[in-house]
Structures are given as C-alpha cells and as structure tokens.
Design a protein around this motif. Sequence first.
Motif, PDB file in Angstrom:
ATOM      1  N   SER A 141      -6.782  -3.155  -3.308  1.00  0.00           N
ATOM      2  CA  SER A 141      -5.901  -2.923  -4.234  1.00  0.00           C
ATOM      3  C   SER A 141      -5.186  -2.294  -4.694  1.00  0.00           C
ATOM      4  CB  SER A 141      -5.983  -4.107  -5.853  1.00  0.00           C
ATOM      5  OG  SER A 141      -6.697  -5.658  -4.933  1.00  0.00           O
ATOM      6  N   ILE A 142      -5.536  -0.923  -5.227  1.00  0.00           N
ATOM      7  CA  ILE A 142      -5.559  -0.148  -5.433  1.00  0.00           C
ATOM      8  C   ILE A 142      -4.531   0.814  -4.456  1.00  0.00           C
ATOM      9  CG2 ILE A 142      -6.195   1.974  -6.358  1.00  0.00           C
ATOM     10  CD1 ILE A 142      -7.784   1.288  -7.780  1.00  0.00           C
ATOM     11  N   SER A 143      -4.997   0.389  -3.370  1.00  0.00           N
ATOM     12  CA  SER A 143      -4.139   1.408  -2.363  1.00  0.00           C
ATOM     13  C   SER A 143      -3.327   1.153  -1.820  1.00  0.00           C
ATOM     14  CB  SER A 143      -5.354   1.240  -0.959  1.00  0.00           C
ATOM     15  OG  SER A 143      -6.686   1.688  -1.289  1.00  0.00           O
ATOM     16  N   LEU A 144      -3.291  -1.106  -1.910  1.00  0.00           N
ATOM     17  CA  LEU A 144      -1.446  -1.557  -1.564  1.00  0.00           C
ATOM     18  C   LEU A 144      -0.771  -0.860  -2.403  1.00  0.00           C
ATOM     19  CD1 LEU A 144      -2.725  -5.520  -0.847  1.00  0.00           C
ATOM     20  CD2 LEU A 144      -2.208  -3.003   0.904  1.00  0.00           C
ATOM     21  N   GLY A 145      -1.561  -0.546  -4.172  1.00  0.00           N
ATOM     22  CA  GLY A 145      -0.027  -0.170  -5.179  1.00  0.00           C
ATOM     23  C   GLY A 145       0.028   1.245  -4.308  1.00  0.00           C
ATOM     24  N   LEU A 146      -0.625   1.852  -4.098  1.00  0.00           N
ATOM     25  CA  LEU A 146      -0.483   3.548  -3.674  1.00  0.00           C
ATOM     26  C   LEU A 146       0.386   3.552  -2.821  1.00  0.00           C
ATOM     27  CD1 LEU A 146      -4.145   4.697  -3.566  1.00  0.00           C
ATOM     28  CD2 LEU A 146      -2.162   5.857  -5.468  1.00  0.00           C
ATOM     29  N   VAL A 147      -0.051   2.696  -1.573  1.00  0.00           N
ATOM     30  CA  VAL A 147       1.229   2.506  -0.654  1.00  0.00           C
ATOM     31  C   VAL A 147       2.695   2.109  -0.872  1.00  0.00           C
ATOM     32  CG1 VAL A 147       1.730   1.053   1.780  1.00  0.00           C
ATOM     33  CG2 VAL A 147      -0.602   2.032   1.643  1.00  0.00           C
ATOM     34  N   SER A 148       2.796   1.126  -2.149  1.00  0.00           N
ATOM     35  CA  SER A 148       4.188   0.940  -2.240  1.00  0.00           C
ATOM     36  C   SER A 148       4.457   1.935  -3.110  1.00  0.00           C
ATOM     37  CB  SER A 148       3.813  -0.689  -3.089  1.00  0.00           C
ATOM     38  OG  SER A 148       3.080   0.100  -4.299  1.00  0.00           O
ATOM     39  N   PHE A 149       3.880   2.862  -3.848  1.00  0.00           N
ATOM     40  CA  PHE A 149       4.842   3.787  -4.306  1.00  0.00           C
ATOM     41  C   PHE A 149       5.163   5.541  -2.858  1.00  0.00           C
ATOM     42  CE2 PHE A 149       2.771   2.271  -8.393  1.00  0.00           C
ATOM     43  CZ  PHE A 149       4.221   1.953  -8.482  1.00  0.00           C
ATOM     44  N   GLY A 150       4.705   5.138  -1.951  1.00  0.00           N
ATOM     45  CA  GLY A 150       4.897   6.029  -0.668  1.00  0.00           C
ATOM     46  C   GLY A 150       3.879   7.007  -0.755  1.00  0.00           C
ATOM     47  N   LEU A 151       2.711   6.683  -1.413  1.00  0.00           N
ATOM     48  CA  LEU A 151       1.464   7.793  -1.270  1.00  0.00           C
ATOM     49  C   LEU A 151       0.559   7.802  -0.232  1.00  0.00           C
ATOM     50  CD1 LEU A 151       1.333   8.193  -5.285  1.00  0.00           C
ATOM     51  CD2 LEU A 151       2.814   9.785  -3.572  1.00  0.00           C
ATOM     52  N   HIS A 152       0.886   7.695   0.673  1.00  0.00           N
ATOM     53  CA  HIS A 152      -0.211   7.121   1.454  1.00  0.00           C
ATOM     54  C   HIS A 152      -1.658   7.643   1.798  1.00  0.00           C
ATOM     55  CE1 HIS A 152       2.965   3.968   3.947  1.00  0.00           C
ATOM     56  NE2 HIS A 152       3.338   4.386   3.722  1.00  0.00           N
ATOM     57  N   TRP A 153      -0.698   9.157   2.019  1.00  0.00           N
ATOM     58  CA  TRP A 153      -1.922  10.246   2.169  1.00  0.00           C
ATOM     59  C   TRP A 153      -3.435  10.046   0.471  1.00  0.00           C
ATOM     60  CZ3 TRP A 153      -3.316  12.627  -2.214  1.00  0.00           C
ATOM     61  CH2 TRP A 153      -2.562  13.170  -3.465  1.00  0.00           C
ATOM     62  N   ALA A 154      -3.080   8.987  -0.111  1.00  0.00           N
ATOM     63  CA  ALA A 154      -4.076   8.862  -1.386  1.00  0.00           C
ATOM     64  C   ALA A 154      -5.330   7.570  -0.891  1.00  0.00           C
ATOM     65  CB  ALA A 154      -2.927   8.248  -2.928  1.00  0.00           C
ATOM     66  N   VAL A 155      -4.522   7.245  -0.245  1.00  0.00           N
ATOM     67  CA  VAL A 155      -5.227   5.541   0.556  1.00  0.00           C
ATOM     68  C   VAL A 155      -6.577   6.760   1.180  1.00  0.00           C
ATOM     69  CG1 VAL A 155      -5.583   3.959   2.152  1.00  0.00           C
ATOM     70  CG2 VAL A 155      -3.498   3.806   0.667  1.00  0.00           C
TER      71      VAL A 155
END
Length: 155
Positions: free
Chosen positions: A112-126
């Motif tokens: 879920s946190i990864s989905l949130g990061l992707v929604s903010f455009g932070l793909h690298w943070a996954v």
Amino acid sequence: METNFQGPSRDEAIEMLSGLSADRDRLAASIRAPWSLLAGLGAVAAWWVSAAAATSPGENYEPPAMGGLVLAIVLVILYLIQRETGVRFRSMGLQAGLALAGIVASCLALFSISLGLVSFGLHWAVTLTSIMAFALTTWLASVAYRSAARKLRRG
C-alpha cells in the motif's frame, strides 16, 4: 486364554522416556535454519511489493496479476523447508503463527505504501519498500522457523 502382559517397570519406563527426550533434544539441536529458503521467501515478498511500481494507482487501477504465482511459489518454498528440515508448519505454535501473520500484514502495508509512492511519481522509492519487505519477511520467517523448532524440542 489368559495373557499375563507385564509392561516395563516404573523405573524402566522413566528411563525410556528420558532416552526419548534426549533423542528429541538432539534432533532439534541438529536442525539448522535453511537460510537460502528463508531468504527466498523474502525475495518473493520483495518481488510482490515491487510490483506496485508497474501499476497506475487511481481510478483505473488494476492490481498486478501475479498474486496466484506468488502464492504458488511461497507454498513450494514452505514445502521445501518442511522436506529439508522435517519441521511441520501446521503445528508451529502461537509465536510462529503471529510471525506469519506479521509477514502478511507487513507485506500488505508495504504494498500500500508503494502504491502511494507511485501515485506521487516516486517510482524509485518502491526500491526501499521492496528492500524492507525482503528484510522483514526473512527475519519474521526465521522467527517462525525458530519457534517451530523450539516446539519440536518441547514436544
């Protein structure tokens, strides 16, 4: 017909039970954690959490279609652990059950946190959440394994 079965005396029975207990202790002490398989569980968890990077959260969100494959791989790894060590996961005890529940809950939270990061455009943070999933799953799987081995020792 009459049978006069006489079992072992009390002292003989105590001695036999002591021998069985010593055998169980030796068996439990000789079991080593299969770190490669426990790390395999961590790798599967990291792979599943990292799948969030390939999604597009929002109105047209479609979950990754690899859930069945992940479950099949986890079941194969659990089978291999049981085959290699003889520890059955059906009778692991409370601590091991809680560790497994912790694995599921933490992977869902990290996904879920990864989905949130992707929604903010932070793909690298996954990448960071995937590393956390690997480390946490490997650690919790080792906790569950050690708990199951302790239960084997106690009987």
